[in-house]
Write an enzyme that holds these catalytic residues in place. Structure first.
Site, PDB file in Angstrom:
ATOM      1  CG  HIS A   1       0.546  -0.365  -3.445  1.00 17.54           C
ATOM      2  ND1 HIS A   1      -0.570   0.166  -4.050  1.00 17.54           N
ATOM      3  CD2 HIS A   1       0.317  -0.282  -2.117  1.00 17.54           C
ATOM      4  CE1 HIS A   1      -1.422   0.562  -3.129  1.00 17.54           C
ATOM      5  NE2 HIS A   1      -0.905   0.305  -1.937  1.00 17.54           N
TER       6      HIS A   1
ATOM      7  CG  HIS B   1      -1.863   4.355   5.129  1.00 17.22           C
ATOM      8  ND1 HIS B   1      -0.631   4.704   4.659  1.00 17.22           N
ATOM      9  CD2 HIS B   1      -2.397   3.485   4.218  1.00 17.22           C
ATOM     10  CE1 HIS B   1      -0.417   4.082   3.503  1.00 17.22           C
ATOM     11  NE2 HIS B   1      -1.483   3.347   3.220  1.00 17.22           N
TER      12      HIS B   1
ATOM     13  CG  ASP C   1      -5.176   0.057   4.740  1.00 18.72           C
ATOM     14  OD1 ASP C   1      -5.790  -0.252   3.703  1.00 18.72           O
ATOM     15  OD2 ASP C   1      -3.955   0.298   4.758  1.00 18.72           O
TER      16      ASP C   1
ATOM     17  N   GLY D   1      -1.398  -6.840   6.290  1.00 18.36           N
ATOM     18  CA  GLY D   1      -2.692  -6.167   6.201  1.00 18.36           C
ATOM     19  C   GLY D   1      -3.269  -5.905   7.574  1.00 18.36           C
TER      20      GLY D   1
ATOM     21  CG  HIS E   1       1.441   3.863  -0.528  1.00 20.45           C
ATOM     22  ND1 HIS E   1       2.058   2.757   0.026  1.00 20.45           N
ATOM     23  CD2 HIS E   1       0.134   3.760  -0.188  1.00 20.45           C
ATOM     24  CE1 HIS E   1       1.158   2.017   0.649  1.00 20.45           C
ATOM     25  NE2 HIS E   1      -0.021   2.611   0.543  1.00 20.45           N
TER      26      HIS E   1
ATOM     27  CG  HIS F   1      -0.869  -1.011  10.153  1.00 15.65           C
ATOM     28  ND1 HIS F   1      -1.576  -2.111  10.559  1.00 15.65           N
ATOM     29  CD2 HIS F   1      -0.536  -1.225   8.860  1.00 15.65           C
ATOM     30  CE1 HIS F   1      -1.680  -2.946   9.532  1.00 15.65           C
ATOM     31  NE2 HIS F   1      -1.055  -2.436   8.506  1.00 15.65           N
TER      32      HIS F   1
HETATM   33 ZN   LIG Z   1      -1.686   1.991   1.662  1.00 16.36          ZN
END
Ligand SMILES: [Zn+2]
Length: 389
Positions: free
Chosen positions: A145, A220, A278, A313, A199, A255
């Protein structure tokens, strides 16, 4: 419409009758042949709480200055929904991430207009997931982000987003240690929006405060965090230990590694784990270089920053994540599927979804698992209508 398949609970065939978008009848039919063969399972429709995009289409298209942003949003959503349904995903939450507030509003407005244009979209989209901008600016927790657009939690700004989204935001991921976060969590909950922790670089006490304020989801878990975490006072331990939190998990093998997934599922117990993809716009694209060579889609579907090992991603959808979670953890197939059906519905407090029972919404996924462990989707039904292909 009548659909026959084996129920995951007991491996026995049932015939589900669908009328007016609902499940009207569920009958045991000894000797009935499942649609597509005797090895076909019938499950509630897979439900993904976090989808950024797929197959070259992006809910944040405007943020990247993509040409896609000038494409017809209704056609884009139709294509995206078809792609997701072909992988068994019947229900999903388009996810809008941190950007300048005006751009986020534009992104939300664009998706809301598309969703409202068509009854099937209104069924398939169970709400929008707002991921940011009320997150940690720290390196690690903020993930990808953009730091310059991160904002302090602010109910007025949230209202602007919710207005742009025509009231469709149903989940908001934020960092509880940010000033004003606890007040925003209370505000979200009062307004029927699920507050999710993510986050974040919070200490354990902030996690507990967030739960006391009404947070019910961990977004997540294990991703969007520091590369090194102190062994005490850790936001990961605290969230794993907290029974009030449903944890979402990206079980793609990149991930989260298999051992992490196994430990996390043991800690949370299967009923408090929701599998998410995601997925991003490059998911489902052929191998090659994209965005002027900045991103590479590898032959195995990994999306990386070109020339680095860094993930750019997620690409695996729930069909893959369910099989992974089943193979990597102590869960049986029924429990792994429930993590993508029953639990997401519970996380969003939607009691007519995620179950095969009379009166429930007729969102269904029929599938088989091949000997090579690939899930093959036989049919995806959304609101009583076939949605794949
Ligand atoms: Zn995220």
């Amino acid at each position: 419409m009548k659909l026959t398949g084996k129920l995951l609970d007991d491996s026995l065939p049932v015939t589900v009758t669908v009328e007016d978008g609902r499940i009207a009848h569920v009958a045991r039919e000894t000797g009935a042949t499942a649609l597509g063969g005797p090895d076909v399972w019938i499950a509630p429709g897979f439900h993904d709480l976090q989808v950024n995009g797929y197959g070259g289409r992006d809910f944040n298209a405007g943020s990247w200055g993509l040409e896609a942003s000038s494409a017809d949003p209704v056609e884009e959503l139709a294509a995206l929904q078809r792609d997701l349904a072909s992988h068994g995903t019947a229900l999903f939450c388009p996810t809008v991430v941190t950007d300048a507030p005006e751009q986020m509003e534009a992104n939300l407005r664009r998706i809301a207009a598309a969703v409202e244009s068509n009854a099937r979209f209104r069924t398939a989209v169970t709400g929008f997931h707002l991921e940011g901008p009320f997150i940690s600016p720290e390196e690690g927790p903020r993930g990808a982000h953009p730091v310059e657009h991160i904002r302090l939690p602010d109910a007025d700004l949230f209202d602007r987003f919710q207005d742009a989204a025509h009231g469709l935001i149903r989940m908001c991921t934020l960092a509880p240690e940010m000033p004003g976060a606890l007040g925003l969590i209370e505000y979200l909950v009062e307004n029927g929006v699920v507050a999710a922790i993510g986050h974040t670089g919070a200490g354990a006490a902030s996690i507990r405060d967030a739960v006391a304020a009404g947070a019910t989801v961990s977004t997540h878990i294990g991703n969007g965090c520091h590369a090194s975490i102190p062994r005490h006072n850790s936001y990961i331990w605290e969230q794993l230990a907290c029974d009030e939190l449903i944890a979402t998990l990206i079980a793609d093998g990149h991930h989260i590694e298999p051992a992490e997934a196994r430990v996390m599922v043991r800690a949370k117990r299967p009923q408090a784990v929701a599998l998410i993809s995601d997925a991003v716009r490059l998911a489902g694209m052929p191998p090659g270089l994209y965005a002027d060579g900045r991103f590479e889609v590898k032959a195995d579907g990994h999306i990386v920053l070109t020339g680095t090992p860094y993930l750019a991603g997620a690409s695996a959808l729930l069909d893959t994540c369910i099989v992974n979670a089943w193979r990597w953890t102590d869960m049986d197939l029924a429990q792994a599927v429930a993590c993508a059906t029953e639990t997401p519905a519970r996380a969003l407090r939607m009691d007519r979804k995620g179950r095969i029972a009379v009166g429930c919404d007729a969102d269904l996924t029929l599938f088989r698992v091949r000997e090579d462990d690939l899930m093959e989707i036989v049919m995806t039904v959304v609101g009583g209508e076939r949605a794949d292909g």
